[in-house]
Each structure stands twice: as structure tokens, then as C-alpha cells.
Design a protein around this motif. Structure first.
Motif, PDB file in Angstrom:
ATOM      1  N   ASP A  72       0.829  -1.204   0.000  1.00  8.39           N
ATOM      2  CA  ASP A  72       0.000   0.000   0.000  1.00  8.39           C
ATOM      3  C   ASP A  72       0.867   1.260   0.000  1.00  8.39           C
ATOM      4  OD1 ASP A  72      -2.500   1.435   0.166  1.00  8.39           O
ATOM      5  OD2 ASP A  72      -1.986   1.846   2.262  1.00  8.39           O
ATOM      6  N   ALA A  73       1.914   1.265   0.812  1.00  6.16           N
ATOM      7  CA  ALA A  73       2.817   2.425   0.875  1.00  6.16           C
ATOM      8  C   ALA A  73       3.503   2.621  -0.472  1.00  6.16           C
ATOM      9  CB  ALA A  73       3.843   2.239   1.985  1.00  6.16           C
ATOM     10  N   TRP A  74       3.901   1.526  -1.125  1.00  4.87           N
ATOM     11  CA  TRP A  74       4.556   1.642  -2.424  1.00  4.87           C
ATOM     12  C   TRP A  74       3.579   2.168  -3.471  1.00  4.87           C
ATOM     13  CZ3 TRP A  74       8.366   2.915  -5.054  1.00  4.87           C
ATOM     14  CH2 TRP A  74       8.476   2.625  -6.398  1.00  4.87           C
ATOM     15  N   ALA A  75       2.337   1.709  -3.442  1.00  4.35           N
ATOM     16  CA  ALA A  75       1.335   2.191  -4.397  1.00  4.35           C
ATOM     17  C   ALA A  75       1.109   3.691  -4.217  1.00  4.35           C
ATOM     18  CB  ALA A  75       0.029   1.427  -4.216  1.00  4.35           C
ATOM     19  N   GLN A  76       1.073   4.157  -2.987  1.00  7.91           N
ATOM     20  CA  GLN A  76       0.913   5.594  -2.721  1.00  7.91           C
ATOM     21  C   GLN A  76       2.121   6.384  -3.218  1.00  7.91           C
ATOM     22  OE1 GLN A  76      -0.054   6.321   1.390  1.00  7.91           O
ATOM     23  NE2 GLN A  76      -1.744   4.864   1.359  1.00  7.91           N
ATOM     24  N   ARG A  80       2.149   9.200  -6.219  1.00  2.67           N
ATOM     25  CA  ARG A  80       2.676  10.549  -5.992  1.00  2.67           C
ATOM     26  C   ARG A  80       3.770  10.873  -7.009  1.00  2.67           C
ATOM     27  NH1 ARG A  80       6.576  13.312  -2.640  1.00  2.67           N
ATOM     28  NH2 ARG A  80       5.743  15.371  -2.164  1.00  2.67           N
ATOM     29  N   LEU A  81       4.636   9.927  -7.259  1.00  3.91           N
ATOM     30  CA  LEU A  81       5.707  10.132  -8.233  1.00  3.91           C
ATOM     31  C   LEU A  81       5.127  10.393  -9.624  1.00  3.91           C
ATOM     32  CD1 LEU A  81       8.772  10.167  -8.575  1.00  3.91           C
ATOM     33  CD2 LEU A  81       8.669   7.719  -8.981  1.00  3.91           C
ATOM     34  N   GLN A  82       4.089   9.682  -9.999  1.00  3.62           N
ATOM     35  CA  GLN A  82       3.459   9.896 -11.299  1.00  3.62           C
ATOM     36  C   GLN A  82       2.821  11.284 -11.372  1.00  3.62           C
ATOM     37  OE1 GLN A  82       0.912   6.494 -11.866  1.00  3.62           O
ATOM     38  NE2 GLN A  82       2.644   5.147 -12.295  1.00  3.62           N
ATOM     39  N   ARG A  83       2.248  11.758 -10.255  1.00  7.84           N
ATOM     40  CA  ARG A  83       1.702  13.119 -10.234  1.00  7.84           C
ATOM     41  C   ARG A  83       2.814  14.150 -10.407  1.00  7.84           C
ATOM     42  NH1 ARG A  83      -1.206  11.116  -5.956  1.00  7.84           N
ATOM     43  NH2 ARG A  83       0.057  12.281  -4.454  1.00  7.84           N
ATOM     44  N   ARG A 106      12.855   5.831  -3.968  1.00  7.17           N
ATOM     45  CA  ARG A 106      11.627   5.718  -3.180  1.00  7.17           C
ATOM     46  C   ARG A 106      11.293   4.271  -2.840  1.00  7.17           C
ATOM     47  NH1 ARG A 106      11.091   9.893  -0.483  1.00  7.17           N
ATOM     48  NH2 ARG A 106      11.058  11.791  -1.654  1.00  7.17           N
ATOM     49  N   ARG A 107      11.784   3.352  -3.631  1.00  9.92           N
ATOM     50  CA  ARG A 107      11.491   1.928  -3.427  1.00  9.92           C
ATOM     51  C   ARG A 107      12.235   1.378  -2.198  1.00  9.92           C
ATOM     52  NH1 ARG A 107       7.416  -1.407  -4.727  1.00  9.92           N
ATOM     53  NH2 ARG A 107       8.156  -3.502  -4.978  1.00  9.92           N
TER      54      ARG A 107
END
Length: 108
Positions: A72-76, A80-83, A106-107
Motif C-alpha cells: 500500500d505504501a509503495w502504491a501511494q 505521488r511520483l506519477q503526479r 523511493r522503493r
């Protein structure tokens, strides 16, 4: 056990922490001090880093989150990175490389 990497300022690093990446300090382009990834830090190591003006250290810490919490944290973080990069032209190699470098950071 799962682990994650954190970059900490030297004053926050304590004896017993484990290096998450190799530590290489240079002075005038010459390596003056180095330690391998996975090294268990000692008080002597910390003093040597301080004397050689180290600023940040990558340490490996246990990650107490469940697999679902990590996913879930990675998906968030990915959303955010895509935004952040939404207006960037990722077909340009330099932008694509920057995106991937931030994504990899970030990973951890």
C-alpha cells in the motif's frame, strides 16, 4: 524479516546500526575511508566518519510493516511520483533516467 534503507545525518547514526550501502569517503579525490554494505557500525567507525566529515549514512533497518502495508505504501509513493512527473516528457532519456532514479530511491 524485511528491511528498508534510510539515509540519516551522521549525528543520528548510532553504534550497532548496519550499513545499507557501501560507505566511501574521499578527500581531494582519494578514498580516505570505506566500509562495505552490511557492516555493523562501531563507535570507532562513527568517530572515523566524523573526523573525515561524513554527512549522511545509508543504514538498513528492520521493516515491521506487513506485506500488505508495504504494498500500500509503495502504491501511494508510485502514485505521488506519477503526479510529480505528469508534465515531464519521459520519452527524453534524461527525464526517463531521472524518473527511474527517483523511483528506485523511493522503493528502498
Amino acid at each position: 524479516m524485511n528491511y528498508h534503507l534510510r539515509y540519516l545525518p551522521l549525528p543520528d547514526v548510532t553504534e550497532g546500526m548496519v550499513l545499507g550501502a557501501p560507505l566511501i569517503l574521499t578527500e581531494k579525490g582519494v578514498i580516505s575511508f570505506s566500509l562495505p554494505e552490511g557492516h555493523l557500525l562501531t563507535e570507532t567507525n562513527l568517530q572515523q566518519m566524523k573526523v573525515r566529515h561524513a554527512e549522511f549514512v545509508c543504514v538498513r533497518e528492520e521493516d515491521p510493516r506487513s506485506d500488505d502495508e508495504r504494498a500500500d505504501a509503495w502504491a501511494q509513493a508510485e502514485a505521488r511520483l506519477q503526479r510529480i512527473f505528469r508534465a515531464a516528457d519521459l520519452s527524453l532519456p534524461v527525464m526517463a533516467n531521472l524518473y527511474e532514479a527517483v523511483r528506485a530511491y523511493r522503493r528502498t
